[in-house]
Design a protein around this motif. Structure first.
Motif, PDB file in Angstrom:
ATOM      1  N   TRP A  91     -11.785  20.690 -25.278  1.00 41.41           N
ATOM      2  CA  TRP A  91     -10.758  21.477 -24.588  1.00 41.41           C
ATOM      3  C   TRP A  91     -11.323  22.831 -24.198  1.00 41.41           C
ATOM      4  N   GLU A  93      -9.773  26.727 -22.779  1.00 43.64           N
ATOM      5  CA  GLU A  93      -8.597  27.525 -22.470  1.00 43.64           C
ATOM      6  C   GLU A  93      -8.993  28.994 -22.369  1.00 43.64           C
ATOM      7  N   ARG A 153     -10.348  14.599 -23.178  1.00 44.40           N
ATOM      8  CA  ARG A 153      -9.850  15.978 -23.119  1.00 44.40           C
ATOM      9  C   ARG A 153      -8.577  16.085 -23.952  1.00 44.40           C
ATOM     10  N   ARG A 155      -6.247  18.628 -26.403  1.00 50.13           N
ATOM     11  CA  ARG A 155      -5.976  19.996 -26.866  1.00 50.13           C
ATOM     12  C   ARG A 155      -5.905  20.014 -28.390  1.00 50.13           C
TER      13      ARG A 155
END
Length: 189
Positions: A91, A93, A153, A155
């Motif tokens: 992930w 971010e 992918r 989170r």
């Protein structure tokens, strides 16, 4: 696609305002140390500060590259950087936080083993103004999307230490006060 390189020293913006205030404070503190403790102590303090500032200066010599093999983070004394292959990255971010100098944004990368790192050099804050930050994050994510399967992918769940600092401090303070105060009150009686 072209390989991307992010170097912190390329994005660093010197703040003259900070330098002036820091210089004035250092001059006043230095004069006080010379007056109270002598010139030798001042020289030892300057040497200690110089030694302690070496890690900060070395941090400016790190950089990262994004390419077909994955993300490589290069260090100050390493001949080759450490490469994290695309299949190990779960992930990405944008991590945002507030400091006393204003907002700070960095790209955080989460790995399959549960660890995470910030992408060196891709920062947007007061000393690293980066008007193209969002575009560069999009380019890194584009590399990631092209080299991984959508099922890979994932989170990661939030951890206890992912709480904002003020919330974490408040939580620890509540626990400490809740345990120490009753013990002190009972012990006094």
């Amino acid at each position: 696609m072209d390989e991307l390189t992010f170097r912190s020293k390329d994005r660093y913006h010197w703040s003259w305002n900070f330098a002036i205030w820091f210089g004035m404070a250092a001059a006043v503190a230095g004069a006080r140390v010379v007056y109270d403790l002598g010139t030798t102590t001042l020289l030892w303090m300057i040497g200690g500060i110089a030694v302690l500032s070496v890690p900060r200066l070395l941090a400016r010599t790190t950089w990262s590259t994004v390419g077909p093999a994955g993300i490589t983070i290069h260090g100050a004394f390493r001949r080759r950087g450490r490469t994290y292959p695309w299949q190990d990255i779960r992930w990405m971010e944008v991590y945002e936080t507030e400091s006393r100098f204003g907002p700070c944004r960095m790209l955080q990368i989460h790995f399959a083993n549960g660890r995470s790192r910030f992408l060196t050099g891709l920062v947007q804050d007061h000393s690293h103004p980066s008007p193209d930050f969002d575009e560069q994050v999009w380019r890194v994510r584009n590399w990631w999307h092209l080299n991984t399967e959508p099922a890979a992918r994932v989170r990661p769940p939030k951890k206890f230490l992912d709480l904002p600092t003020s919330q974490l401090v408040a939580l620890v303070a509540i626990v400490v006060i809740g345990t120490v105060v009753p013990v002190v009150v009972i012990h006094k009686w």
